[in-house]
Write a protein that holds these residues in place. Structure first.
Motif, short mmCIF file in Angstrom:
data_model
loop_
_atom_site.label_atom_id
_atom_site.label_comp_id
_atom_site.label_asym_id
_atom_site.label_seq_id
_atom_site.Cartn_x
_atom_site.Cartn_y
_atom_site.Cartn_z
N ALA A 211 6.59 -5.48 -15.50
CA ALA A 211 6.75 -6.80 -16.09
C ALA A 211 5.57 -7.71 -15.76
O ALA A 211 5.08 -8.46 -16.61
N MET A 212 5.09 -7.64 -14.51
CA MET A 212 3.95 -8.48 -14.11
C MET A 212 2.66 -8.05 -14.81
O MET A 212 1.78 -8.88 -15.04
N CYS A 213 2.56 -6.78 -15.14
CA CYS A 213 1.33 -6.29 -15.78
C CYS A 213 1.36 -6.43 -17.30
O CYS A 213 0.36 -6.18 -17.97
N GLN A 215 1.65 -9.27 -18.74
CA GLN A 215 1.06 -10.56 -19.05
C GLN A 215 -0.39 -10.58 -18.56
O GLN A 215 -0.64 -10.78 -17.37
N PRO A 216 -1.34 -10.34 -19.46
CA PRO A 216 -2.75 -10.26 -19.05
C PRO A 216 -3.32 -11.64 -18.76
O PRO A 216 -2.98 -12.61 -19.46
N PRO A 217 -4.28 -11.75 -17.80
CA PRO A 217 -4.53 -10.68 -16.84
C PRO A 217 -3.47 -10.68 -15.74
O PRO A 217 -2.96 -11.76 -15.39
N PRO A 218 -3.13 -9.52 -15.19
CA PRO A 218 -2.14 -9.49 -14.11
C PRO A 218 -2.60 -10.34 -12.94
O PRO A 218 -3.77 -10.29 -12.55
N THR A 219 -1.71 -11.13 -12.39
CA THR A 219 -2.05 -12.02 -11.28
C THR A 219 -1.24 -11.65 -10.06
O THR A 219 0.00 -11.60 -10.12
N ARG A 220 -1.91 -11.40 -8.96
CA ARG A 220 -1.23 -11.05 -7.72
C ARG A 220 -0.30 -12.19 -7.30
O ARG A 220 -0.74 -13.34 -7.18
N PRO A 221 0.99 -11.89 -7.06
CA PRO A 221 1.95 -12.96 -6.79
C PRO A 221 2.05 -13.39 -5.34
O PRO A 221 2.89 -14.23 -5.01
N LEU A 222 1.23 -12.84 -4.47
CA LEU A 222 1.23 -13.24 -3.06
C LEU A 222 -0.20 -13.50 -2.61
O LEU A 222 -1.14 -12.85 -3.11
N PRO A 223 -0.41 -14.39 -1.64
CA PRO A 223 -1.75 -14.56 -1.08
C PRO A 223 -2.21 -13.30 -0.36
O PRO A 223 -1.40 -12.46 0.05
N ALA A 224 -3.52 -13.18 -0.20
CA ALA A 224 -4.10 -11.95 0.33
C ALA A 224 -3.63 -11.64 1.74
O ALA A 224 -3.61 -10.47 2.15
N GLU A 225 -3.25 -12.66 2.51
CA GLU A 225 -2.88 -12.41 3.91
C GLU A 225 -1.47 -11.83 4.05
O GLU A 225 -1.06 -11.48 5.16
N ARG A 226 -0.72 -11.71 2.96
CA ARG A 226 0.63 -11.12 3.02
C ARG A 226 0.65 -9.80 2.28
O ARG A 226 0.06 -9.65 1.20
N TRP A 227 1.35 -8.82 2.85
CA TRP A 227 1.41 -7.48 2.26
C TRP A 227 2.19 -7.50 0.94
O TRP A 227 3.26 -8.10 0.83
N LEU A 228 1.63 -6.81 -0.05
CA LEU A 228 2.29 -6.61 -1.34
C LEU A 228 2.25 -5.13 -1.66
O LEU A 228 1.19 -4.51 -1.61
N SER A 229 3.42 -4.55 -1.98
CA SER A 229 3.49 -3.13 -2.30
C SER A 229 4.33 -2.92 -3.54
O SER A 229 5.00 -3.84 -4.02
N ALA A 230 4.30 -1.69 -4.06
CA ALA A 230 5.04 -1.41 -5.30
C ALA A 230 5.49 0.03 -5.34
O ALA A 230 4.80 0.93 -4.84
N SER A 231 6.63 0.25 -5.97
CA SER A 231 7.13 1.61 -6.23
C SER A 231 6.52 2.11 -7.53
O SER A 231 6.54 1.40 -8.55
N CYS A 232 5.99 3.34 -7.51
CA CYS A 232 5.37 3.94 -8.69
C CYS A 232 5.92 5.35 -8.89
O CYS A 232 6.27 6.03 -7.91
N GLN A 239 -2.01 2.86 -11.74
CA GLN A 239 -3.09 2.05 -12.29
C GLN A 239 -2.66 0.59 -12.41
O GLN A 239 -3.45 -0.33 -12.17
N MET A 240 -1.41 0.36 -12.78
CA MET A 240 -0.90 -1.01 -12.83
C MET A 240 -0.93 -1.66 -11.46
O MET A 240 -1.30 -2.83 -11.30
N ALA A 241 -0.53 -0.89 -10.44
CA ALA A 241 -0.54 -1.42 -9.07
C ALA A 241 -1.95 -1.82 -8.66
O ALA A 241 -2.16 -2.84 -8.01
N GLU A 242 -2.94 -1.02 -9.04
CA GLU A 242 -4.33 -1.37 -8.75
C GLU A 242 -4.72 -2.67 -9.43
O GLU A 242 -5.32 -3.55 -8.83
N ARG A 243 -4.39 -2.78 -10.72
CA ARG A 243 -4.77 -3.98 -11.49
C ARG A 243 -4.11 -5.23 -10.93
O ARG A 243 -4.70 -6.32 -10.94
N LEU A 244 -2.88 -5.09 -10.45
CA LEU A 244 -2.17 -6.24 -9.91
C LEU A 244 -2.70 -6.65 -8.54
O LEU A 244 -2.51 -7.78 -8.10
#
Length: 314
Positions: A211-213, A215-232, A239-244
């Motif tokens: 869903a997040m990918c 809407q171009p361009p995908p925007t990371r929903p957390l600041p860089a200092e917090r961990w963000l992960s995804a199930s693939c 590839q979507m996880a990379e782009r996000l």
């Protein structure tokens, strides 16, 4: 197209600090920090090349090393393979044998140093552990006891899953877990919104990732200092996880599992092929235990994620 195979190392000392080196100011991307290494020469094995380069650059002799992350980069005139290993044992005193500044830093200090953009997945991989525990559906008291046991056993990355709870009960349990264990482990939480507690990271479902990918361009929903992960579950989602801009992904199911008997397992060969084209640290999930760590590393994974395989293990 030229193909260049570059070895690099995340070198740890007895205190688990990591050695980084500074690139010469007049070099490409000069002044930035990097992980030591160099090119694989014809006729060398990967380990032989790593040992030679680190002896030449740092004056150390590698005793124990394993694959950490394998990154592929395509440029108009060349293909770069950045083959990164973790060195856990060595002899000699590490120093800049070629005049380069070197520094021992903690995992928490790594993000404060400026690295080339291509090194950012290595920074994440260096900070992440080999095991990612996912809690099973069970009573809150059992969850707390299991987390205590897991942390005592050395597990430091935990996803609080608990699909049996409604939103309020889940949030209450998350708050209790973070208050009790937030200083001892990193917790990845689930939900429709990022966790309010800044100590916690956010683990996205594959549906949320897609869903997040959309809407171009995908925007990371957390600041860089917090961990963000995804199930693939396939190469497209990786590839979507990379782009996000997620920090790490979980790829599943590797093997048949009791929790998802209807899912078609990827198998080791297909998972390895997917990881070979991924520029993220990835945990393999599905029917794995701690005994599968070496196989996961050889397949190009950060390590294993598991529920049954890591819960209440000695």
């Amino acid at each position: 197209m030229r193909r260049i195979h570059v070895m690099a190392a995340v070198i740890r000392d007895a205190e688990r600090r990591i050695l980084i080196a500074k690139r010469p100011d007049d070099a490409h991307q000069g002044g930035l920090w990097e992980f030591p290494g160099g090119k694989l020469e014809p006729g060398e094995s990967r380990l032989e090349a790593l040992q030679r380069e680190l002896h030449e650059e740092l004056g150390i002799t590698v005793q124990q090393a394993r694959p950490l992350i394998d990154l592929q980069h395509n440029y108009p005139d060349k293909h770069i393979r950045l083959d990164v290993w973790e060195v856990s044992e060595f002899t000699g005193t590490a120093h800049g044998a070629e005049g380069q500044p070197v520094r021992w830093v903690t995992e928490h200090q790594l993000p404060s140093y400026a690295f080339p953009a291509a090194n950012q997945p290595i920074v994440a991989a260096a900070r992440l552990p080999q095991r990612y525990l996912i809690t099973p559906d069970c009573a809150a008291t059992e969850v707390l006891q299991g987390i205590e046991h897991a942390i005592d056993a050395g597990i430091s990355l935990i996803q609080l899953r608990q699909t049996q709870l409604d939103i309020q009960d889940y949030e209450a349990l998350c708050e209790q877990v973070l208050q009790r264990y937030g200083a001892r482990a990193t917790f990845m939480l689930k939900g429709d919104q990022p966790p309010a507690d800044r100590r916690a990271g956010w683990h996205l479902t594959s549906r949320q990732l897609r869903a997040m990918c959309e809407q171009p361009p995908p925007t990371r929903p957390l600041p860089a200092e917090r961990w963000l992960s995804a199930s693939c579950h396939d190469a497209e989602e990786l590839q979507m996880a990379e782009r996000l801009g997620v920090d790490f992904a979980v790829l599943s199911p590797l093997l048949p599992t009791a929790s998802h008997p209807e899912a078609s397992p990827l198998g080791w060969e297909q998972a390895h092929a997917m990881l070979n084209n991924c520029r993220l640290p990835v945990y393999l999930l599905g029917g794995l235990t701690g005994d599968d760590l070496a196989a996961a590393h050889n397949a190009g994974a950060q390590g294993i994620a598991a529920i049954r395989g890591l819960w209440n293990q000695p």
